[in-house]
Design a protein around this motif. Structure first.
Motif: not given
Length: 300
Positions: A147-150, A262-265, A271-281
């Protein structure tokens, strides 16, 4: 009964402490991508990989001498060489995997392969059978990693995936072989030897890629950040945690690296962090909690 309960409680606490150390080491690893992104344009992944090992080794030499830890290693030197070779090989195959398959795909395949192969090596070398929680946690962590890399847009061929697959397998092998080295030695001493041997194995890289950028102020800053924080401290924490942590469990906890990255990015590189990225984290963090705070029974 009371003594038995106390011993079991102490063992459970040791496992929990070991798990936390591995996870903290993974978080230190996560800074490597952010620090590398701040390097001069001439910096190549190959030199960055060799540089981080060299600086980490030099730093730990000074550290061990200062703490009076430097002494001959009590270990199987063949296993020491195998571990160092795997450490050096991981640098090459990982960066080649990212180059050939793309950053997102290369990272997902490498880190996703590691806990699976670590379970295989743990079973072969130590008779470790992962708990039921490990299967749930690993599946959840890999799901979160995907999810973090979608949003990755890289294209790749099936053959290109051989490099990240190899990188994940080699790192899992490194974890399995280095486990015995800390039984009678301090983690700092073990990593000093491993870094120096691995650095020697990577000497040819310095001939083929530009490295003058290291002498700039920016280059020195990047070298120190990568070598000390994202390599020396990170590997020492993981090595210390391995004393009381199964190989497969340690590999799954290492998936905390992309969580931190991802958090540091998002925080440092904007860097942009969308909903999928938040779910991945959230999925990766939940997988870590399962392993650290709800250890299942180990059937060995």
């Amino acid at each position: 009964m009371n003594n038995a309960t106390a011993v079991k409680s102490q063992a459970d606490q040791s496992k929990k402490d070991g798990s936390l150390l591995v996870f903290l080491g993974a978080l230190c690893f996560s800074g490597s991508g952010t620090i590398q992104a701040l390097a001069p344009d001439e910096a190549t992944p190959f030199i960055v990989g060799a540089l981080r090992l060299l600086v980490a080794g030099m730093f730990l030499i000074a550290w061990c001498y200062g703490k009076r830890l430097f002494q001959p290693l009590k270990a199987d030197y063949f296993k020491l060489f195998l571990s160092a070779s795997a450490l050096a090989g991981f640098q090459i195959t990982f960066f080649l995997g990212v180059q050939k398959a793309g950053v997102a795909a290369g990272t997902v395949v490498t880190i996703g392969t590691t806990p699976i192969m670590a379970a295989v090596f743990g079973l072969l070398f130590y008779g470790e059978i992962p708990s039921k929680n490990w299967y749930v946690s690993t599946a959840m962590a890999i799901f979160g990693l995907v999810l973090l890399n979608l949003n990755g847009t890289e294209t790749f061929s099936v053959t290109a995936l051989l490099f990240p697959l190899s990188a994940g397998t080699i790192y899992a092998f490194y974890l399995s072989q280095s486990k015995d080295l800390v039984r009678e030695n301090s983690p700092e001493l073990v990593m000093t030897y491993l870094f120096l041997i691995a650095s020697c194995l990577l000497i040819p890289i310095w001939v083929f890629f530009p490295c003058a950028w290291i002498l700039s102020v920016r280059g020195i800053t990047v070298a120190l950040g990568l070598g000390i924080l994202a390599t020396a401290l990170a590997y020492c924490l993981v090595m210390a945690g391995l004393k009381n942590c199964d190989t497969a469990k340690a590999a799954t906890l290492s998936l905390g690296e992309p969580l931190g990255a991802a958090v540091l990015g998002f925080a440092v590189l904007h860097e942009a962090l969308n909903l999928w990225g938040l779910i991945g984290i959230a999925a990766i963090f939940a997988s870590v909690l399962i392993l650290v705070y709800q250890p299942g029974k180990k059937n060995i």
